[in-house]
Design a protein around this motif. Structure first.
Motif, PDB file in Angstrom:
ATOM      1  N   ILE A 400      -4.203  10.002   0.367  1.00  0.00           N
ATOM      2  CA  ILE A 400      -3.549  10.285  -0.914  1.00  0.00           C
ATOM      3  C   ILE A 400      -2.722   9.088  -1.373  1.00  0.00           C
ATOM      4  O   ILE A 400      -2.731   8.710  -2.543  1.00  0.00           O
ATOM      5  CB  ILE A 400      -2.653  11.537  -0.790  1.00  0.00           C
ATOM      6  N   LYS A 401      -2.014   8.475  -0.430  1.00  0.00           N
ATOM      7  CA  LYS A 401      -1.174   7.319  -0.747  1.00  0.00           C
ATOM      8  C   LYS A 401      -2.025   6.166  -1.278  1.00  0.00           C
ATOM      9  O   LYS A 401      -1.669   5.499  -2.272  1.00  0.00           O
ATOM     10  CB  LYS A 401      -0.407   6.886   0.489  1.00  0.00           C
ATOM     11  N   ALA A 402      -3.171   5.921  -0.632  1.00  0.00           N
ATOM     12  CA  ALA A 402      -4.068   4.863  -1.101  1.00  0.00           C
ATOM     13  C   ALA A 402      -4.635   5.160  -2.474  1.00  0.00           C
ATOM     14  O   ALA A 402      -4.707   4.281  -3.340  1.00  0.00           O
ATOM     15  CB  ALA A 402      -5.193   4.671  -0.077  1.00  0.00           C
ATOM     16  N   GLN A 403      -5.010   6.441  -2.686  1.00  0.00           N
ATOM     17  CA  GLN A 403      -5.549   6.831  -4.004  1.00  0.00           C
ATOM     18  C   GLN A 403      -4.473   6.703  -5.075  1.00  0.00           C
ATOM     19  O   GLN A 403      -4.751   6.293  -6.205  1.00  0.00           O
ATOM     20  CB  GLN A 403      -6.074   8.261  -3.927  1.00  0.00           C
ATOM     21  N   SER A 404      -3.238   7.064  -4.725  1.00  0.00           N
ATOM     22  CA  SER A 404      -2.150   6.973  -5.686  1.00  0.00           C
ATOM     23  C   SER A 404      -1.877   5.532  -6.074  1.00  0.00           C
ATOM     24  O   SER A 404      -1.661   5.200  -7.234  1.00  0.00           O
ATOM     25  CB  SER A 404      -0.877   7.612  -5.113  1.00  0.00           C
ATOM     26  N   SER A 405      -1.899   4.644  -5.090  1.00  0.00           N
ATOM     27  CA  SER A 405      -1.680   3.222  -5.366  1.00  0.00           C
ATOM     28  C   SER A 405      -2.766   2.678  -6.268  1.00  0.00           C
ATOM     29  O   SER A 405      -2.508   1.900  -7.197  1.00  0.00           O
ATOM     30  CB  SER A 405      -1.640   2.435  -4.048  1.00  0.00           C
ATOM     31  N   GLU A 406      -3.997   3.104  -6.007  1.00  0.00           N
ATOM     32  CA  GLU A 406      -5.123   2.653  -6.830  1.00  0.00           C
ATOM     33  C   GLU A 406      -5.006   3.172  -8.249  1.00  0.00           C
ATOM     34  O   GLU A 406      -5.261   2.463  -9.231  1.00  0.00           O
ATOM     35  CB  GLU A 406      -6.435   3.136  -6.196  1.00  0.00           C
ATOM     36  N   ALA A 407      -4.576   4.451  -8.385  1.00  0.00           N
ATOM     37  CA  ALA A 407      -4.420   5.049  -9.714  1.00  0.00           C
ATOM     38  C   ALA A 407      -3.316   4.346 -10.505  1.00  0.00           C
ATOM     39  O   ALA A 407      -3.431   4.146 -11.720  1.00  0.00           O
ATOM     40  CB  ALA A 407      -4.123   6.528  -9.581  1.00  0.00           C
ATOM     41  N   LEU A 408      -2.242   3.969  -9.827  1.00  0.00           N
ATOM     42  CA  LEU A 408      -1.147   3.299 -10.503  1.00  0.00           C
ATOM     43  C   LEU A 408      -1.538   1.889 -10.967  1.00  0.00           C
ATOM     44  O   LEU A 408      -1.039   1.393 -11.985  1.00  0.00           O
ATOM     45  CB  LEU A 408       0.073   3.218  -9.577  1.00  0.00           C
ATOM     46  N   ARG A 409      -2.438   1.242 -10.210  1.00  0.00           N
ATOM     47  CA  ARG A 409      -2.897  -0.106 -10.608  1.00  0.00           C
ATOM     48  C   ARG A 409      -3.869  -0.050 -11.761  1.00  0.00           C
ATOM     49  O   ARG A 409      -3.998  -1.027 -12.512  1.00  0.00           O
ATOM     50  CB  ARG A 409      -3.536  -0.798  -9.410  1.00  0.00           C
TER      51      ARG A 409
END
Length: 410
Positions: A400-409
């Motif tokens: 989830i953390k990785a997906q969130s970081s990707e979504a924010l970028r």
């Protein structure tokens, strides 16, 4: 998609919209499709053949969509309703609430222009709800006062614990104790089968004290990874009596945890607290003795700014109805944002309930909520299952953390 033919009624004053919807529906199966240009036309059709699903516009001449919904309610229409409209989000939300208030079965809102994917989802929902045979017979449970008292005496009411997760770290920072009936014949039963009857029988204080004792014992038996985890316990206004509070304050194990700031009392159904000096005194006494106090289901019913201004709460729990819509509805997101900003200014924590998807997690995290509680991270479980759940959640959180970081970028 379940291959079952249905009778679909499209109610819209624009012929082009009706034809476009009919074309999409015809590609989803061999459904019988009927057209109506307004509510009056629809009622004439329904008089001769009852549809399974009505796709209804709101703004129409003669009988508009809202009047049609009321008429369907008076006739106890048992099928499903899909609202289809180009109206703004606030009107669509109000109309959706109206469908539910009328006792009709709402599948959802279909904005214009519509998509085949959305229709597929709604049709599947209807078919799973009404067409597939229900293999689980409805339970008939003896929840008389005598039977409930017997269940209490035999400690059949037990706590299950639902983890609460910090958005900032993914750490399990809390556990909410939720009551279940471990029935000797019917297995694990939800509060639907007993909680209202417990209250009516005057047994809520006894049940609450039992759940407190069992939950504290379970918390103390958890492995070291849960050494700083808080425990949240529901407290109804009927339990806010001097005798009950004195019993709580005399519980040595509970007070030890309270002084460590590890016990939160979630106050439910706040209507009975209004203008009640005794409630104010008792809640203040609990806060003085280290208990955290949380406003449950903030934003609904009687939980309001008045409670925040009068009572010593230091946490709010945002109702799941706001959480579920905030990731896709700007007005719901604005309401959540306002509640979080208010809580921050009052130095209160914000717990959001009902987080079930990554989109909801990301939305709540971006809006600044503190703690997540919902099926995305964990369903309520028996205490002995928490140790096995924790590493699974930690692995999920990394994703989830990785997906969130990707979504924010993006």
């Amino acid at each position: 998609m379940i291959d079952t033919s249905m009778n679909i009624l499209i109610v819209d004053d624009h012929a082009f919209v009706r034809r476009a919807l009919a074309t999409m529906i015809s590609q989803l199966g061999t459904h019988q499709i009927t057209h109506a240009s307004d509510g009056d036309d629809a009622m004439r059709i329904i008089a001769t053949a009852t549809p399974d699903i009505i796709i209804c516009d709101l703004a129409m001449p003669n009988m508009d969509g809202l009047a049609l919904l009321r008429e369907l309610s008076t006739q106890q229409f048992a099928g499903s309703v899909i609202l289809s409209s180009a109206s703004d989000a606030s009107l669509l939300r109000a109309a959706a609430n109206l469908v539910t208030a009328f006792g009709l079965n709402l599948l959802g809102v279909l904005p214009k222009p519509s998509s085949q994917q959305q229709l597929t989802h709604f049709f599947n929902q209807h078919q799973q709800r009404y067409i597939q045979p229900n293999k689980t017979p409805q339970l008939i449970v003896d929840n008389s006062k005598a039977q409930l008292q017997k269940a209490l005496d035999n400690t059949q009411f037990i706590p299950v614990l639902q983890p609460q997760i910090a958005f900032s770290s993914g750490e399990c920072v809390g556990l909410e104790a939720l009551c279940r009936w471990q029935h000797p014949e019917h297995g694990m039963l939800s509060p639907y089968f007993f909680i209202e009857q417990i209250e009516q029988a005057g047994l809520m204080a006894q049940l609450t004290l039992s759940i407190i004792a069992q939950s504290v014992q379970a918390l103390q038996a958890l492995p070291a990874e849960f050494a700083n985890t808080t425990l949240s316990i529901n407290l109804t206004p009927s339990c806010l009596t001097s005798d009950m509070v004195n019993t709580i304050l005399a519980d040595h194990a509970l007070m030890t945890l309270a002084k460590q700031k590890r016990i939160s009392l979630e106050i439910t159904e706040q209507t009975e607290l209004l203008s009640d000096s005794l409630s104010l005194e008792l809640l203040s006494r609990l806060r003085m003795n280290g208990f955290n106090l949380s406003v449950d289901d903030f934003g609904t019913g009687y939980s309001s700014l008045q409670q925040l201004s009068q009572y010593p709460f230091n946490e709010i729990k945002l109702d799941r109805s706001f959480v579920s819509q905030a990731s896709s509805d700007a007005q719901s997101a604005a309401i959540v944002d306002m509640a979080i900003q208010l809580a921050n200014k009052l130095h209160m924590k914000v717990v959001v309930e009902g987080v079930e998807t990554h989109a909801q997690w990301l939305c709540m995290q971006q809006l600044g909520a503190d703690i997540c509680q919902g099926f995305l991270s964990a369903k309520p479980m028996e205490p002995h299952k928490l140790a096995a759940w924790l590493p699974l959640w930690q692995a999920s959180y990394n994703v989830i953390k990785a997906q969130s970081s990707e979504a924010l970028r993006a």
